[in-house]
Motif scaffolding. Structure first.
Motif, PDB file in Angstrom:
ATOM      1  N   ALA A 178       0.851  -1.196   0.000  1.00 17.13           N
ATOM      2  CA  ALA A 178       0.000   0.000   0.000  1.00 17.13           C
ATOM      3  C   ALA A 178       0.887   1.247   0.000  1.00 17.13           C
ATOM      4  N   HIS A 179       0.504   2.222  -0.825  1.00 16.99           N
ATOM      5  CA  HIS A 179       1.363   3.410  -0.969  1.00 16.99           C
ATOM      6  C   HIS A 179       0.518   4.647  -1.238  1.00 16.99           C
ATOM      7  N   GLY A 180       0.901   5.749  -0.589  1.00 17.12           N
ATOM      8  CA  GLY A 180       0.279   7.031  -0.860  1.00 17.12           C
ATOM      9  C   GLY A 180       0.804   7.605  -2.164  1.00 17.12           C
ATOM     10  N   ILE A 181      -0.078   8.024  -3.041  1.00 15.76           N
ATOM     11  CA  ILE A 181       0.329   8.446  -4.383  1.00 15.76           C
ATOM     12  C   ILE A 181       1.110   9.754  -4.363  1.00 15.76           C
ATOM     13  N   HIS A 182       1.018  10.521  -3.276  1.00 22.08           N
ATOM     14  CA  HIS A 182       1.713  11.805  -3.173  1.00 22.08           C
ATOM     15  C   HIS A 182       2.959  11.719  -2.278  1.00 22.08           C
ATOM     16  N   ASP A 183       3.463  10.528  -2.068  1.00 18.37           N
ATOM     17  CA  ASP A 183       4.614  10.326  -1.190  1.00 18.37           C
ATOM     18  C   ASP A 183       5.860  11.001  -1.771  1.00 18.37           C
ATOM     19  N   ASP A 184       6.469  11.917  -1.017  1.00 16.59           N
ATOM     20  CA  ASP A 184       7.688  12.594  -1.445  1.00 16.59           C
ATOM     21  C   ASP A 184       8.922  12.105  -0.693  1.00 16.59           C
ATOM     22  N   ILE A 185       8.766  11.092   0.150  1.00 12.90           N
ATOM     23  CA  ILE A 185       9.904  10.515   0.862  1.00 12.90           C
ATOM     24  C   ILE A 185      10.326   9.198   0.219  1.00 12.90           C
ATOM     25  N   VAL A 186       9.378   8.306   0.042  1.00 12.56           N
ATOM     26  CA  VAL A 186       9.606   7.082  -0.730  1.00 12.56           C
ATOM     27  C   VAL A 186       8.669   7.149  -1.936  1.00 12.56           C
ATOM     28  N   PRO A 187       9.189   7.463  -3.109  1.00 13.80           N
ATOM     29  CA  PRO A 187       8.303   7.647  -4.266  1.00 13.80           C
ATOM     30  C   PRO A 187       7.521   6.389  -4.599  1.00 13.80           C
ATOM     31  N   VAL A 188       6.352   6.589  -5.169  1.00 14.24           N
ATOM     32  CA  VAL A 188       5.409   5.502  -5.381  1.00 14.24           C
ATOM     33  C   VAL A 188       5.938   4.439  -6.328  1.00 14.24           C
ATOM     34  N   ASP A 189       6.902   4.771  -7.181  1.00 14.05           N
ATOM     35  CA  ASP A 189       7.412   3.759  -8.106  1.00 14.05           C
ATOM     36  C   ASP A 189       8.099   2.616  -7.368  1.00 14.05           C
ATOM     37  N   GLN A 190       8.550   2.840  -6.125  1.00 12.56           N
ATOM     38  CA  GLN A 190       9.133   1.748  -5.342  1.00 12.56           C
ATOM     39  C   GLN A 190       8.096   0.637  -5.128  1.00 12.56           C
ATOM     40  N   ALA A 191       6.881   1.020  -4.783  1.00 13.94           N
ATOM     41  CA  ALA A 191       5.812   0.043  -4.586  1.00 13.94           C
ATOM     42  C   ALA A 191       5.408  -0.611  -5.902  1.00 13.94           C
ATOM     43  N   LEU A 192       5.368   0.180  -6.967  1.00 14.93           N
ATOM     44  CA  LEU A 192       4.916  -0.344  -8.254  1.00 14.93           C
ATOM     45  C   LEU A 192       5.890  -1.401  -8.793  1.00 14.93           C
ATOM     46  N   HIS A 193       7.173  -1.159  -8.629  1.00 15.67           N
ATOM     47  CA  HIS A 193       8.156  -2.149  -9.079  1.00 15.67           C
ATOM     48  C   HIS A 193       8.131  -3.389  -8.193  1.00 15.67           C
ATOM     49  N   ALA A 194       7.878  -3.217  -6.913  1.00 16.34           N
ATOM     50  CA  ALA A 194       7.748  -4.373  -6.033  1.00 16.34           C
ATOM     51  C   ALA A 194       6.575  -5.242  -6.472  1.00 16.34           C
ATOM     52  N   TYR A 195       5.451  -4.602  -6.759  1.00 13.72           N
ATOM     53  CA  TYR A 195       4.281  -5.347  -7.236  1.00 13.72           C
ATOM     54  C   TYR A 195       4.612  -6.097  -8.523  1.00 13.72           C
ATOM     55  N   ASN A 196       5.255  -5.414  -9.463  1.00 11.47           N
ATOM     56  CA  ASN A 196       5.597  -6.057 -10.731  1.00 11.47           C
ATOM     57  C   ASN A 196       6.460  -7.302 -10.530  1.00 11.47           C
ATOM     58  N   ASP A 197       7.367  -7.253  -9.577  1.00  5.85           N
ATOM     59  CA  ASP A 197       8.265  -8.390  -9.358  1.00  5.85           C
ATOM     60  C   ASP A 197       7.581  -9.558  -8.660  1.00  5.85           C
ATOM     61  N   LEU A 198       6.388  -9.349  -8.150  1.00  2.52           N
ATOM     62  CA  LEU A 198       5.676 -10.404  -7.440  1.00  2.52           C
ATOM     63  C   LEU A 198       4.570 -11.061  -8.268  1.00  2.52           C
ATOM     64  N   VAL A 199       4.264 -10.506  -9.428  1.00  2.00           N
ATOM     65  CA  VAL A 199       3.131 -11.005 -10.204  1.00  2.00           C
ATOM     66  C   VAL A 199       3.580 -11.500 -11.577  1.00  2.00           C
ATOM     67  N   GLU A 200       2.683 -12.221 -12.239  1.00  5.07           N
ATOM     68  CA  GLU A 200       2.957 -12.698 -13.588  1.00  5.07           C
ATOM     69  C   GLU A 200       3.088 -11.519 -14.555  1.00  5.07           C
ATOM     70  N   GLU A 201       3.796 -11.746 -15.632  1.00  5.81           N
ATOM     71  CA  GLU A 201       4.115 -10.670 -16.575  1.00  5.81           C
ATOM     72  C   GLU A 201       2.866  -9.965 -17.099  1.00  5.81           C
ATOM     73  N   GLU A 202       1.823 -10.726 -17.389  1.00  9.61           N
ATOM     74  CA  GLU A 202       0.625 -10.121 -17.963  1.00  9.61           C
ATOM     75  C   GLU A 202      -0.117  -9.226 -16.966  1.00  9.61           C
ATOM     76  N   ALA A 203       0.176  -9.364 -15.677  1.00  3.85           N
ATOM     77  CA  ALA A 203      -0.493  -8.553 -14.656  1.00  3.85           C
ATOM     78  C   ALA A 203       0.292  -7.305 -14.283  1.00  3.85           C
ATOM     79  N   ARG A 204       1.480  -7.135 -14.831  1.00  2.00           N
ATOM     80  CA  ARG A 204       2.353  -6.038 -14.429  1.00  2.00           C
ATOM     81  C   ARG A 204       1.919  -4.698 -15.019  1.00  2.00           C
ATOM     82  N   LEU A 205       2.352  -3.642 -14.352  1.00  2.00           N
ATOM     83  CA  LEU A 205       2.171  -2.295 -14.886  1.00  2.00           C
ATOM     84  C   LEU A 205       3.269  -2.033 -15.905  1.00  2.00           C
ATOM     85  N   SER A 206       2.941  -1.319 -16.955  1.00  2.00           N
ATOM     86  CA  SER A 206       3.962  -0.960 -17.939  1.00  2.00           C
ATOM     87  C   SER A 206       4.806   0.189 -17.402  1.00  2.00           C
TER      88      SER A 206
END
Length: 364
Positions: free
Chosen positions: A263-291
């Motif tokens: 879970a991540h706040g979209i306006h986070d200026d300390i840990v940017p949201v892309d950290q969470a998005l890449h973590a999600y991508n690495d945990l799911v199948e390729e077809e479920a990933r964000l581009s």
């Protein structure tokens, strides 16, 4: 066995290891779902509302709010260190859930903002452990997801299992910010242990996070340099060390094996949201990933693109605890045992939705 039969058998094994969670196990709830019946004794809804600073840490405040908490020491299995921890074991021999909570980046095991989590555990008769794992990530080489840190977390988990009557099917892990970083580390190393892992605004890649903060007024970049042995430039030993200390190096190996919500706040200026998005991508199948394009839109515009909203669950479900905290859910994705929730907020953790989500998880 034919190749087709072998493929079917392997597919069946994978499905048994990581079943698709039912809707009742997901973050939020179905419309008109009944209340869980869990007690939330703290009036505070988010960590930024807890009195004091996020890094405040003292025993007296813990004892005031959670009189039954114990300040214990756990012998290290790696060296002669005595690791302190806050610990609570319910009375009786009945097996109870265990909640393991990890402190954030800049403080230690007495971090006050985690007190509402301990209050929840006591009120609901859960065991609770809040370990130190070498304290704050202040630039010491032994801090910041070192092997000693990993060993300390494993020691604390074992201590709780040995000193409380624990239901092994209901061991839960929760972390915020730097604590979420270490939660992902521990879960990736023990994917068969935790029924659920809640990672709030996690640091996922130390190298990209270093680059984000390099030259800023914050001390994070300097602390990473100290822990990793220098500037993590490509090809350097410090770069390799930072990469090894990042959950990014280990989490993909546990993809599909751990039940986790990020879970991540979209306006986070300390840990940017892309950290969470890449973590999600690495945990799911390729077809479920964000581009990468979708990630860049979220990061740059602080909004969710329409093609992702079409995949989101958030318009079909209710999130009363997010709504109560004025942190509207903007995106909710789920693939296998992995969930991603983006909310309208900054560098924050909401106490109640994470606890409610964890309580619904149970290992088979």
């Amino acid at each position: 066995m034919t190749g087709a039969a072998l493929a079917l058998a392997l597919a069946g094994t994978a499905e048994a290891q990581a079943p698709e969670p039912g809707s009742e196990r997901l973050m939020g709830q179905e419309a008109e779902a009944e209340e869980s019946g869990l007690e939330h004794p703290s009036e505070h809804l988010v960590v930024t509302d807890f009195p004091g600073e996020l890094t405040d840490a003292d025993l007296a405040t813990w004892q005031e709010h959670v009189p039954d908490i114990q300040d214990v020491e756990i012998p290290s299995s790696a060296d002669d260190y005595q690791q302190p921890a806050m610990f609570y074991a319910p009375d009786g021999e009945e097996e109870r859930p265990l909640l393991m909570v990890l402190h954030s980046w800049s403080t230690d095991y007495q971090q006050n903002i985690d007190i509402p989590l301990a209050e929840f555990a006591v009120a609901n008769d859960w065991a609770f452990i809040h370990p130190d794992f070498r304290g704050a990530n202040d630039g010491r080489p032994e801090s910041t997801a070192s092997e000693l840190v990993i060993s300390d977390m494993e020691d604390a988990l074992e201590y709780a299992r040995e000193n409380a009557s624990v239901d092994e099917s209901r061991i839960y892990l929760l972390g915020y910010s730097g604590g979420a970083m270490n939660a992902l580390h521990l879960a990736s190393r023990q994917p068969d242990t935790f029924a659920g892992v809640a990672a709030w605004v996690p640091v996922y890649d130390l190298i990209s996070w270093y680059e984000f903060h390099h030259g800023s007024a914050e001390d994070y970049a300097e602390q990473i340099e100290g822990a990793c042995g220098g500037v993590p430039e490509e090809g350097s030993e410090a770069h390799d060390e930072c990469a090894a200390r990042s959950p990014k190096a280990h989490v993909p190996d546990a993809a599909g094996e751990i039940r986790v919500v990020i879970a991540h706040g979209i306006h986070d200026d300390i840990v940017p949201v892309d950290q969470a998005l890449h973590a999600y991508n690495d945990l799911v199948e390729e077809e479920a990933r964000l581009s990468q394009e979708q990630i860049e839109v979220i990061e740059e515009n602080r909004e969710v693109p329409d093609d992702l909203i079409e995949r989101s669950l958030h318009e079909e479900r209710e999130y009363p605890h997010f709504d109560a905290a004025e942190a509207t859910v903007l995106l909710h994705l789920q693939s296998g045992p992995t969930e991603l929730v983006l909310f309208d907020g900054e560098h924050d953790m909401l106490y109640r939705p994470g606890l409610e989500w964890l309580a619904r998880q149970e290992r088979e």
